[in-house]
Design a protein around this motif. Structure first.
Motif, short mmCIF file in Angstrom:
data_model
loop_
_atom_site.label_atom_id
_atom_site.label_comp_id
_atom_site.label_asym_id
_atom_site.label_seq_id
_atom_site.Cartn_x
_atom_site.Cartn_y
_atom_site.Cartn_z
N LEU A 876 31.48 6.80 -6.74
CA LEU A 876 31.38 5.61 -5.89
C LEU A 876 32.58 4.69 -6.06
O LEU A 876 32.60 3.61 -5.47
CB LEU A 876 30.10 4.85 -6.19
CG LEU A 876 28.80 5.57 -5.83
CD1 LEU A 876 27.61 4.80 -6.33
CD2 LEU A 876 28.72 5.77 -4.32
N GLY A 877 33.54 5.09 -6.88
CA GLY A 877 34.75 4.29 -7.02
C GLY A 877 34.57 3.05 -7.85
O GLY A 877 35.24 2.05 -7.63
N MET A 878 33.66 3.09 -8.82
CA MET A 878 33.46 1.93 -9.67
C MET A 878 34.61 1.75 -10.63
O MET A 878 35.30 2.69 -10.97
CB MET A 878 32.15 2.06 -10.46
CG MET A 878 30.92 1.87 -9.63
SD MET A 878 29.44 2.01 -10.64
CE MET A 878 29.74 0.73 -11.83
N ARG A 879 34.77 0.52 -11.08
CA ARG A 879 35.80 0.23 -12.07
C ARG A 879 35.39 0.78 -13.41
O ARG A 879 34.20 0.93 -13.70
CB ARG A 879 36.03 -1.28 -12.16
CG ARG A 879 36.56 -1.88 -10.89
CD ARG A 879 36.50 -3.38 -10.96
NE ARG A 879 35.11 -3.84 -10.97
CZ ARG A 879 34.76 -5.10 -11.16
NH1 ARG A 879 35.67 -6.01 -11.38
NH2 ARG A 879 33.50 -5.45 -11.16
N LYS A 929 17.65 10.76 -7.22
CA LYS A 929 17.02 10.19 -6.04
C LYS A 929 17.71 8.86 -5.75
O LYS A 929 17.77 7.98 -6.62
CB LYS A 929 15.53 9.97 -6.26
CG LYS A 929 14.75 11.26 -6.54
CD LYS A 929 13.29 10.95 -6.81
CE LYS A 929 12.52 12.23 -7.11
NZ LYS A 929 11.08 11.94 -7.40
N MET A 930 18.23 8.71 -4.53
CA MET A 930 19.06 7.55 -4.22
C MET A 930 18.71 7.00 -2.85
O MET A 930 18.52 7.76 -1.89
CB MET A 930 20.55 7.94 -4.27
CG MET A 930 21.51 6.79 -4.03
SD MET A 930 23.24 7.30 -4.26
CE MET A 930 23.39 8.52 -2.95
N ALA A 931 18.62 5.67 -2.78
CA ALA A 931 18.41 4.98 -1.51
C ALA A 931 19.56 4.01 -1.31
O ALA A 931 19.89 3.23 -2.21
CB ALA A 931 17.08 4.23 -1.51
N VAL A 932 20.20 4.07 -0.12
CA VAL A 932 21.35 3.23 0.20
C VAL A 932 20.99 2.38 1.41
O VAL A 932 20.50 2.90 2.43
CB VAL A 932 22.60 4.07 0.51
CG1 VAL A 932 23.80 3.16 0.75
CG2 VAL A 932 22.89 5.03 -0.61
N ARG A 933 21.19 1.08 1.30
CA ARG A 933 20.96 0.16 2.42
C ARG A 933 22.24 -0.58 2.75
O ARG A 933 22.99 -1.00 1.85
CB ARG A 933 19.87 -0.85 2.07
CG ARG A 933 18.46 -0.33 2.24
CD ARG A 933 17.44 -1.46 2.16
NE ARG A 933 16.08 -0.95 2.25
CZ ARG A 933 14.99 -1.72 2.26
NH1 ARG A 933 15.12 -3.04 2.19
NH2 ARG A 933 13.79 -1.17 2.35
N ALA A 942 27.80 7.14 4.93
CA ALA A 942 29.15 7.32 4.38
C ALA A 942 29.16 7.09 2.87
O ALA A 942 29.82 7.83 2.12
CB ALA A 942 30.13 6.37 5.07
N VAL A 943 28.41 6.09 2.40
CA VAL A 943 28.34 5.82 0.97
C VAL A 943 27.60 6.94 0.25
O VAL A 943 28.02 7.43 -0.80
CB VAL A 943 27.66 4.46 0.71
CG1 VAL A 943 27.45 4.25 -0.79
CG2 VAL A 943 28.50 3.33 1.28
N ALA A 944 26.49 7.38 0.83
CA ALA A 944 25.70 8.44 0.20
C ALA A 944 26.47 9.75 0.13
O ALA A 944 26.28 10.54 -0.80
CB ALA A 944 24.39 8.62 0.96
N SER A 945 27.35 9.99 1.09
CA SER A 945 28.10 11.24 1.10
C SER A 945 29.12 11.32 -0.03
O SER A 945 29.68 12.39 -0.29
CB SER A 945 28.82 11.40 2.45
OG SER A 945 29.80 10.39 2.62
#
Length: 948
Positions: A876-879, A929-933, A942-945
């Motif tokens: 996810l590109g986290m620091r 298991k992930m939920a994106v809002r 796009a984020v989930a991908s």
């Protein structure tokens, strides 16, 4: 009345006169002892070396060995004081020492051995040879004392080349009937195996024979050396241990050593340590050792049993029973050892030692404070809820008698006990608060404050009483750091209590009585009360006005900002009486109140140091121009840390500059300033190997509608100059997400120089949330041949066109995401550092439209939860530092973990992620298991991908 004295020829001798005479003699002897100089006080090296020349006199050596011993003592004193001798002096001394071997005096010979062993390590190897022959002669003498000591000294001096000459004598000494000689040879082997392992391994038969010696010390040294010889052969070690467990070792010291080797082997078996025959035999030997005649063996066996990783509570019962007997031993060493071992058991299996609680309670009053501390902390781990009150009474009298480092251990144990029995929080928090007001150092007080804060986060019922205790503490707190920490906590949690006004008095007292740092923190805390509680705003504003004329700039600035944001008219407050009358008549208008909650309560979207960097970048791109955008949080360029190494191959060349420096250079290019602020930038990514002719790397600068690719090109060819170098890109598909808008070439590159070229890509507005793309890259330039020596052009001055293939350039969705970070949840360890939850994730989640939610489920090919969290945040590109926080939240020995992430997509589009990682039954993989809002389902997809 009886006479007080006895009459004799010299007069009367009374009791008082006798006492006075004795006291006078005592003082006289004390003065004489104090005034007597040390025999080594005024030693001079030259004088001692001159005196040592008597070593050449055989008569003095044979008739006055005590004098020679004193001279060697003086030499050792000089050497140990750091007064080093020159090479010539050492050679002279060594020659003189060889003369001392003429004397057969045992004391002098031992001093000679001691001197040679201490000085030989710092001397020239050529000088050591001087005494080697004498030591070899002693090694073959009839005196066992000489043989033993000469072997020890030779082991400290010789190397692998000299070892072969004396190997036969050492092997004979190993099996010698004299235990002192045999032990000396075995110890010499332990010293020599590091430098000459092959030679020492040839002694294995002699070492095995020495293992059956009747001497306990010889058995111990033989087992130690035998293990060193076979330590790289696991099978040989197992066979040796299996053989020795049949009762061939009688030495307690050797048995302790054998138990340690058995423990190492059992740990190597893992959970199935009792499945094999060798494992069961080794375990049975440990149990039998609990009935050994030696206390050291019993303790070693008990400690080994309780340290086995797969031992159950029933397996620990024999060891715990033995340790319980040690608790009542008259020997303090046994009591301390038993308490230390039981304390370790209490961490993982407290129920296994509950039967020892009565014995441990009797040790609270032990004269040894270390034993008492272990007893208390262990009882706090194993005690029941009913025994807490009794324990607290016993600890209260004990705490004043121990040092701060022991008090901190007790405080930590009390915090863990309160988390175990939350219904007892009043007693335990009250106990901690009482000792806040007692004498103690900073670390002790900080440990108590951190414990109370952790309990506030874990047990909400403690909030009211804990805050009140902390407020009372800062009334008389001498530590500025703790005062500011507590004031920040009170400002954050105080307004949410049932009676918030009760805390304002404590905070305001800090403004009146404390130093500038604490006053500034108090002003910030009062401001939060006023912003969160409209009913108290007017009263708090009156208190804040006092700080407008504070002598410290920081305090004045905080008060001024707070009052302005709370709607106060500073002109009327700071005006003179005449000006105030004009204001009251309407001459001066009062500004409307500012949105205080937004600016005073909500956290900044970035840390202060990043805000400063963002402001600098905003100024670089023309923040002061009239045509520029207004300065808001949304128009500020986002400063991003380095991307995780898992996503990109970062350039490791030493001349690579930082991302911030490169972004600064970007804003200085006139053609690029009109593109707007940079949303984020990646670190340099290599497109070639570092050993190639032309070294190229690039950086991706993401903006609202554009992506600027900055290429760093280095020429490594002496015979060429590159002109008009640029990078040509061709998309690998026909999607048309990006078009090349402009290109800036590098005008000239000589050998060893690095120049930059820029390529501006415009993102297609019709594919708003599709960011991924791949391009075939090629370096194009005109090459001009030159003379490396003179630099003159050879051949065509215009050069000839060249093309050089590069690695593909990739754009991925995480490049367009930033500020992704995990949130701190209630009860996390970070709460002990007084960091309050800065974002209400649940409120944000519920406020986000559920129509933009995307659910994903996938399998992660990793065993560990920590590794799974790290991989997800990297995708996810986290620091880097945020990824570490997420990893820290993973609790050990659990099968699932949940975490939240808040992120921003380019264009200030916020997205939220709720994720849960569950280990599979086989623990060979993890289920995610992930939920994106987000405001748009396309953004969520796009984020989930990004999770692949």
């Amino acid at each position: 009345m009886a006479s007080e004295g006895v009459e004799d020829g010299s007069g009367t001798l009374s009791i008082s006169s006798v006492v006075k005479e004795i006291q006078g003699l005592k003082d006289k002897f004390k003065r004489e002892d104090g005034e007597s100089p040390s025999p080594f006080a005024d030693l001079e090296k030259a004088t001692v070396l001159q005196e040592c020349r008597v070593f050449s006199d055989s008569k003095i050596v044979t008739e006055s060995p005590r004098r020679c011993s004193q001279l060697i003592t003086k030499l050792l004193h000089i050497v140990t004081q750091g007064d080093l001798m020159s090479s010539a002096e050492v050679t002279e001394v060594f020659f003189g020492v060889t003369k001392l071997f003429q004397s057969s005096d045992a004391s002098l010979r031992r001093m000679v051995y001691f001197f040679i062993k201490e000085v030989a390590e710092t001397c020239n190897p050529d000088d050591i040879i001087i005494v080697t022959s004498s030591l070899t002669k002693d090694m073959n003498s009839n005196e066992d004392l000489f043989r033993a000591n000469s072997i020890r000294v030779l082991a400290k001096m010789i190397d692998a080349t000299m070892l072969g000459a004396i190997e036969r004598y050492v092997k004979q000494a190993i099996v010698d009937k004299n235990s002192m000689v045999s032990s000396s040879a075995l110890v010499a082997g332990a010293h020599l195996i590091g430098g000459s392992p092959d030679v020492v391994r040839r002694w294995v038969n002699e070492v095995q024979e020495a293992l059956h010696s009747p001497s306990e010390m010889v058995q111990f040294h033989a087992l130690s050396l035998l293990y060193e010889i076979r330590q790289h052969d696991r099978l040989a070690i197992s066979k040796m241990v299996a053989q020795l467990t049949r009762g061939t070792v009688s030495s307690p010291m050797a048995t302790c050593l054998l138990i340690r080797y058995i423990t190492t082997i059992l740990r190597g078996y893992g959970p199935d340590m009792l499945a094999s025959a060798n494992g069961r035999a080794a375990y049975q030997f440990l149990e039998l050792s609990l009935r050994h005649r030696s206390e050291s063996v019993i303790y070693e066996a008990a400690k080994a049993l309780i340290s086995l990783p797969s031992a159950e509570e029933r397996d620990l019962a024999p060891a715990v029973a033995v340790l319980q007997l040690f608790l009542s031993s008259p020997k303090s060493t046994l009591r301390l050892a038993a308490m230390r071992a039981l304390s370790d058991v209490a961490i993982a299996k407290p129920a296994a030692i509950i039967k020892c609680n009565d014995d441990m309670e009797s040790l609270i009053a032990d004269s040894n404070r270390s034993i008492a501390t272990f007893a208390i902390t262990t009882l706090l781990k194993t005690g029941s809820e009913a025994s807490i009150d009794r324990l607290m009474k016993q600890i209260s009298s004990f705490m004043n008698e121990i040092a701060d480092e022991f008090k901190i251990v007790v405080v930590t144990a009390i915090r863990e006990l309160c988390l175990k029995y939350p219904l007892k929080h009043r007693v335990l928090v009250g106990f901690l608060a009482n000792f806040l007001r007692e004498e103690g150092g900073f670390e002790f007080k900080k440990a108590i404050v951190d414990a109370i804060v952790a309990l506030i986060c874990a047990i909400p019922e403690t909030k009211e009483s804990s805050l009140f205790h902390l407020c009372e503490f800062i009334e008389d707190c001498e530590f500025t750091a703790l005062s500011t920490q507590i004031l920040h906590l009170v400002g954050s949690l105080g307004p949410t209590t049932a009676a918030p006004a009760r805390y304002i008095r404590f905070v305001y007292n800090r403004i009146i009585l404390e130093n500038a740092v604490v006053r500034a923190a108090a002003v910030a805390a009062l401001t939060k009360f006023a912003a969160k509680l409209p009913a108290l705003r007017a009263s708090v504003s009156v208190l804040l006005r006092r700080s407008l004329r504070d002598e410290d700039d920081e305090v004045r600035d905080r008060a001024t900002l707070a009052l302005r944001l709370l709607g106060e008219d500073l002109k009327s407050i700071l005006a003179s009486p005449d000006e105030q009358r004009e204001i009251s008549q309407g001459a001066v208008s009062i500004s409307p109140p500012r949105p205080a909650n937004q600016l005073l309560l909500e956290p900044l979207p970035m840390p202060f140091f990043k805000l400063a960097q963002a402001l600098e970048k905003f100024e670089m791109i023309g923040g002061h121009d009239e045509s520029s955008q207004a300065l808001t949080m949304s128009t500020l360029p986002i400063v991003e840390d380095a991307r995780p190494a898992a996503l990109v191959h970062v350039s490791s060349r030493p001349n690579s500059i930082s991302v911030d420096g490169i972004v600064s250079e970007l804003h200085k290019v006139p053609e690029l300033t009109a593109l707007g602020p940079v949303f984020r930038s990646t670190p340099p990514i290599d497109l070639t190997e570092s050993e190639t002719e032309y070294v190229v790397s690039y950086i991706k600068h993401v903006m609202l509608n554009h992506v600027v690719l900055e290429f760093m090109i280095t020429n490594t060819i002496d015979e060429q100059v590159l002109l008009d170098a640029c990078i040509n890109l061709e998309a690998t598909d026909d999607s048309g997400h990006y078009t090349v808008e402009s290109s800036i070439r590098a005008p000239e590159l000589r050998c060893g120089e690095t120049s930059r070229s820029w390529l501006v890509l415009q993102h297609d507005a019709s594919t708003e949330f599709t960011f991924a793309a791949q391009f075939v890259a090629e370096l194009r330039f005109r090459a001009v041949d030159i003379d490396p020596g003179t630099g003159e052009i050879q051949g065509d001055q215009g050069g000839f066109p060249e093309e050089y293939p590069l690695e593909d350039v990739e754009l991925c969705t995480p490049d367009f995401m930033s500020e992704a970070r995990p949130l701190f949840h209630q009860g996390d360890e970070i709460a002990s550092q007084v960091k309050i939850v800065d974002i209400d994730f649940r409120a944000m989640w519920e406020a986000m439209d559920a129509s933009g939610e995307v659910l994903e489920k996938c399998v992660l090919q990793t065993r560990e939860l920590e590794s799974a969290v790290t991989n997800i945040t990297a995708c996810l590109g986290m620091r880097s530092k945020d990824r570490e926080h997420a990893v820290d939240m993973v609790t050990k020995n659990v099968s699932s973990h949940s975490f939240h992430i808040v992120g921003t997509l380019v264009g200030s589009i916020k997205f939220l992620i709720r994720a849960q990682i569950q280990q599979s039954d086989e623990k060979a993989a993890c289920l995610l298991k992930m939920a994106v809002r987000s405001p748009d389902a396309v953004v969520s997809r796009a984020v989930a991908s990004c999770i692949k």
